[in-house]
Design a protein around this motif. Sequence first.
Motif, PDB file in Angstrom:
ATOM      1  N   ARG A 149       0.841  -1.193   0.000  1.00 24.97           N
ATOM      2  CA  ARG A 149       0.000   0.000   0.000  1.00 24.97           C
ATOM      3  C   ARG A 149       0.875   1.240   0.000  1.00 24.97           C
ATOM      4  O   ARG A 149       1.620   1.473   0.958  1.00 24.97           O
ATOM      5  CB  ARG A 149      -0.884  -0.039   1.249  1.00 24.97           C
ATOM      6  CG  ARG A 149      -2.153   0.755   1.156  1.00 24.97           C
ATOM      7  CD  ARG A 149      -2.924   0.322   0.003  1.00 24.97           C
ATOM      8  NE  ARG A 149      -4.254   0.924   0.033  1.00 24.97           N
ATOM      9  CZ  ARG A 149      -4.801   1.350  -1.068  1.00 24.97           C
ATOM     10  NH1 ARG A 149      -4.134   1.325  -2.184  1.00 24.97           N
ATOM     11  NH2 ARG A 149      -6.026   1.796  -1.043  1.00 24.97           N
ATOM     12  N   ASP A 172       0.342   5.034  -0.038  1.00 30.19           N
ATOM     13  CA  ASP A 172      -0.618   6.137  -0.024  1.00 30.19           C
ATOM     14  C   ASP A 172      -0.016   7.411  -0.596  1.00 30.19           C
ATOM     15  O   ASP A 172      -0.646   8.115  -1.356  1.00 30.19           O
ATOM     16  CB  ASP A 172      -1.119   6.396   1.392  1.00 30.19           C
ATOM     17  CG  ASP A 172      -2.223   5.424   1.755  1.00 30.19           C
ATOM     18  OD1 ASP A 172      -2.245   4.980   2.892  1.00 30.19           O
ATOM     19  OD2 ASP A 172      -3.040   5.108   0.863  1.00 30.19           O
ATOM     20  N   HIS A 173       1.189   7.687  -0.225  1.00 30.38           N
ATOM     21  CA  HIS A 173       1.859   8.863  -0.757  1.00 30.38           C
ATOM     22  C   HIS A 173       3.172   8.451  -1.384  1.00 30.38           C
ATOM     23  O   HIS A 173       4.167   8.300  -0.683  1.00 30.38           O
ATOM     24  CB  HIS A 173       2.137   9.891   0.350  1.00 30.38           C
ATOM     25  CG  HIS A 173       0.895  10.445   0.948  1.00 30.38           C
ATOM     26  ND1 HIS A 173       0.013  11.198   0.230  1.00 30.38           N
ATOM     27  CD2 HIS A 173       0.395  10.342   2.185  1.00 30.38           C
ATOM     28  CE1 HIS A 173      -0.993  11.556   1.012  1.00 30.38           C
ATOM     29  NE2 HIS A 173      -0.793  11.039   2.202  1.00 30.38           N
ATOM     30  N   SER A 218      -2.762  12.087  -9.521  1.00 33.74           N
ATOM     31  CA  SER A 218      -2.376  10.680  -9.462  1.00 33.74           C
ATOM     32  C   SER A 218      -0.874  10.512  -9.318  1.00 33.74           C
ATOM     33  O   SER A 218      -0.416   9.472  -8.855  1.00 33.74           O
ATOM     34  CB  SER A 218      -2.885   9.936 -10.690  1.00 33.74           C
ATOM     35  OG  SER A 218      -2.287  10.472 -11.829  1.00 33.74           O
ATOM     36  N   PHE A 247      -0.592  11.656  -5.245  1.00 30.38           N
ATOM     37  CA  PHE A 247      -1.240  10.693  -4.345  1.00 30.38           C
ATOM     38  C   PHE A 247      -1.579   9.410  -5.089  1.00 30.38           C
ATOM     39  O   PHE A 247      -2.735   9.103  -5.247  1.00 30.38           O
ATOM     40  CB  PHE A 247      -2.559  11.247  -3.786  1.00 30.38           C
ATOM     41  CG  PHE A 247      -2.513  12.649  -3.318  1.00 30.38           C
ATOM     42  CD1 PHE A 247      -2.035  12.967  -2.068  1.00 30.38           C
ATOM     43  CD2 PHE A 247      -2.972  13.659  -4.130  1.00 30.38           C
ATOM     44  CE1 PHE A 247      -2.004  14.272  -1.641  1.00 30.38           C
ATOM     45  CE2 PHE A 247      -2.947  14.967  -3.701  1.00 30.38           C
ATOM     46  CZ  PHE A 247      -2.462  15.275  -2.459  1.00 30.38           C
ATOM     47  N   THR A 262      -4.024   4.783  -7.701  1.00 30.93           N
ATOM     48  CA  THR A 262      -5.171   4.039  -7.160  1.00 30.93           C
ATOM     49  C   THR A 262      -6.141   4.973  -6.452  1.00 30.93           C
ATOM     50  O   THR A 262      -7.356   4.813  -6.571  1.00 30.93           O
ATOM     51  CB  THR A 262      -4.713   2.963  -6.162  1.00 30.93           C
ATOM     52  OG1 THR A 262      -3.495   3.379  -5.584  1.00 30.93           O
ATOM     53  CG2 THR A 262      -4.539   1.630  -6.831  1.00 30.93           C
ATOM     54  N   SER A 263      -5.609   5.973  -5.725  1.00 25.09           N
ATOM     55  CA  SER A 263      -6.496   6.884  -4.999  1.00 25.09           C
ATOM     56  C   SER A 263      -7.271   7.769  -5.963  1.00 25.09           C
ATOM     57  O   SER A 263      -8.420   8.115  -5.707  1.00 25.09           O
ATOM     58  CB  SER A 263      -5.700   7.732  -4.012  1.00 25.09           C
ATOM     59  OG  SER A 263      -4.785   8.514  -4.702  1.00 25.09           O
ATOM     60  N   THR A 264      -6.660   8.125  -7.108  1.00 22.74           N
ATOM     61  CA  THR A 264      -7.386   8.923  -8.097  1.00 22.74           C
ATOM     62  C   THR A 264      -8.485   8.099  -8.748  1.00 22.74           C
ATOM     63  O   THR A 264      -9.591   8.582  -8.968  1.00 22.74           O
ATOM     64  CB  THR A 264      -6.442   9.437  -9.189  1.00 22.74           C
ATOM     65  OG1 THR A 264      -5.275   9.943  -8.565  1.00 22.74           O
ATOM     66  CG2 THR A 264      -7.087  10.509 -10.012  1.00 22.74           C
ATOM     67  N   LYS A 309     -10.117   5.827  -7.445  1.00 26.09           N
ATOM     68  CA  LYS A 309     -11.251   5.654  -6.534  1.00 26.09           C
ATOM     69  C   LYS A 309     -12.233   6.812  -6.691  1.00 26.09           C
ATOM     70  O   LYS A 309     -13.442   6.627  -6.581  1.00 26.09           O
ATOM     71  CB  LYS A 309     -10.747   5.606  -5.081  1.00 26.09           C
ATOM     72  CG  LYS A 309     -10.555   4.195  -4.585  1.00 26.09           C
ATOM     73  CD  LYS A 309     -10.014   4.206  -3.182  1.00 26.09           C
ATOM     74  CE  LYS A 309      -9.236   2.955  -2.908  1.00 26.09           C
ATOM     75  NZ  LYS A 309      -8.287   3.152  -1.806  1.00 26.09           N
TER      76      LYS A 309
END
Lengths: 150, 191
Positions: free
Chosen positions: A4, A6-7, A58, A61, A64-66, A68
Amino acid sequence: MRKRVDHPIQSLIVIYVTRFLLPFIFAFGIYIQTHSSNSPGGGFQAGVIMASALILHSIVFSATSTLKVIPFNLLLIFACLGMATYLTVGLSGALFGKTFLDYGIFSNKFIEAQELGIFSVELGVGFAVFGTVCIIFYSFVQGELEEENT
Amino acid sequence: MIAAPYLELALLSIILVLGTALIFVVDYMKSIIIIAIISVLAAVTYLVMAAPDVALTEAAVGACASTCVLLVGLRYLEGEKSIPHKWWQLSFCIGLCIALLVALCYYSMEMHQYGDSMAIVKGGASHYYMANIEKDIGIRSLVTAILASYRGMDTFCETLVIFTAGMCVIFVFGCSCLKPNKERGCNEKES
């Protein structure tokens, strides 16, 4: 085992500057889109600017977070929707006894019809370009996403 | 606007220097950065030459989007290094560049001066557009009027080209993002 991240970029300065800038970049894109009739720019430029805001998000961050927030399917829908808007505006002129891309159906007044037609066509171009540029970027990122997921 | 020609000269000569440097650079990363800088400078040049539409496009596509795509693509090449140029390759490239430069300089003498109202591109249709835009379209931006109304069909095909390019990229790279089952499978394995 999910790795994972995240940043991916650990610098606080980059993260906070991005958070500050993102809404302004989106607002600039929307401004370029809606004011295309009396200032430089148009649908294409607006689409690319908004796509570049998403790409910035993206990169800072993780993709994957984008995805989402705006899933890949939605981007595909945006691209198709934009293309369909342009085609519908064009064909609607042809269906009502005028030529292709004649904006006569929007209004009885000639100039008003032109303005509305140009606005809707530019909107279509904006959506199509936004979707397509994002799709191209995320298709390249995909391999990396799979690594993160497995 | 007195400084404008000197500004253009300075910007274009920096682009020339960077373009020459691009021949000698071996590292992929460095060449991508140089291409990005060239794009930014080209955007500023377009702005100085009073073409803000092109400048916006160049800044967004050339400096941002394409650079990011290239950088992401670079990750696929991780570990691979480009082979340093041999001396004959370098001299061939430099010779070709100099020949092109000489040819372009020679033919640019035949061209009209920048902003000349008698130039061929400014005759014909453009006079009609400038004279009739208020009457025909009623909006102030000439570029938007030409793109979306006078030449609407061309813009339609351009948008179609971009759309097709996106679809082709999806088909080339496969669309695992579009398969929800597979992702769900991965999540189940984790939990």
